[in-house]
Write an enzyme that holds these catalytic residues in place. Sequence first.
Site, mmCIF file in Angstrom:
data_model
loop_
_atom_site.group_PDB
_atom_site.id
_atom_site.type_symbol
_atom_site.label_atom_id
_atom_site.label_comp_id
_atom_site.label_asym_id
_atom_site.label_seq_id
_atom_site.Cartn_x
_atom_site.Cartn_y
_atom_site.Cartn_z
ATOM 1 C CG HIS A 74 -2.419 0.597 0.883
ATOM 2 N ND1 HIS A 74 -2.646 1.417 -0.123
ATOM 3 C CD2 HIS A 74 -3.485 0.165 1.408
ATOM 4 C CE1 HIS A 74 -3.635 1.876 -0.072
ATOM 5 N NE2 HIS A 74 -4.253 1.198 0.615
ATOM 6 N NE ARG A 75 6.260 0.135 1.708
ATOM 7 C CZ ARG A 75 7.361 -0.649 1.831
ATOM 8 N NH1 ARG A 75 8.377 0.047 2.659
ATOM 9 N NH2 ARG A 75 7.926 -1.701 1.101
#
Length: 453
Positions: free
Chosen positions: A426-427
């Site tokens: 999700h980064r």
Amino acid sequence: MSNPQDFRLPDVGEGLTEADIVRWSVQPGDLVAVNQTLVEVETAKAAVDLPSPYAGRVITLHAAEGDTIEVGAPLITIDSDQPSRAGAEHHPVDDPDIDADDATSDADDASEQASDDSEQAALLVGYGPRQPARAPRAREATAGSAGGPSDANTAAPTAVAANGTRPAAKPPVRKLAKDLGVDLATISPTGPYGTVSRDDVHRAVASADAHTVTEPAQESETRIPIRGIRKHTAEAMVSSAFTAPHVTEFVTVDITETMRLRETVSARRDFQDIRVTPLVFVARALLLALRNTPEANASWDEHAREIVLKHYVNLGIAAATDRGLTVPNIKNADRLSLRDLANAITELASNARAGSSTPADMTHGTITISNVGVFGVDSGTPILNPGEAAILAVGAIRRMPWVVQVGESERIEPRWVTQLSLSFDHRIIDGQQGSQLLADTAAVLHDPSLAIL
């Protein structure tokens, strides 16, 4: 005149720091030639044969089968009767910049350029061709893990059969027999090519137990050393799980049209010798979906605080082997035709099961597929392969009742259905991008004609 030479464990690829001794091909007192295979070692990424840099007589083996030793530690001492023609003065461990590709290229030229030490040394890194004098060892069809621990200070005794030969068995089977106290020489082998199998060892234990009175409260346990690929996988998964913020999404999709296309493609003359599996079409669908979501083919550079977009797709395929889970990858998979992609997947899986994947095969992957469906599993939440932004898991493909819309009406039909699950970092990938990648992959599998758009 005596001339003892120590051959130390070289870095067999990608900066690894240790390796396990799988099998010695020589014993003290044996005469060896330059480039003769001395030992098979297993690193966190591959099994490698190490050839001798010296000609002479073996004096000492510094490690036993099953031991783990560090790069640079002595492997074997040879009383060399002549200077090494493969670069005795240029020890491979002193050249950390040699990589798999350089070593392979140098090995090809070595026979024609014996005067060039740097090229000859590449033969000692372990990437050269396996020696034809050594017949390949038979491997069991069923996967399993290694047996109990070995004594790190003494070499394990070698069982000898009644005819004076060493019983044929894989190293994990030998370790299992040692841990359970079974003499391999007393077992009648039933495995492939006359090898002793795990079942043979367990039957021998059961037979012995049937004639032995044991205490009712007595319990047994088996301890399995965490080494090689299994150790690397465990460390990598822990690091990935607690470094990258994972998000997993799921979609259930009707892939009946893809299964029909598979039958059509398999019947084509140019695919007669190709194994066309549903995984080939899943891979092609994911590769096509990446065009709309290139962020999924990227990595996170923590030091530079940058996202690194890759303009090539090295597609990893998770493979379960008797050494543990491995993820070799197909280089530039996005540039391959369907036929070449099918060939590459078959070859990759075959090499992984045989333990012959090279360090180059195991590195620089950019995105991965895990086919959990082969185990009859419908779904899962896969953990990212370290350094990658996404991994797609494919569940079992089943015939299921499905609501099919025909014009304005609906009816229930039996259809081929599977579930896809996508985990992503999700980064790098936000929810919209992850959902888009998964939806696009599913859309192509549902309607393969979208691939021509």
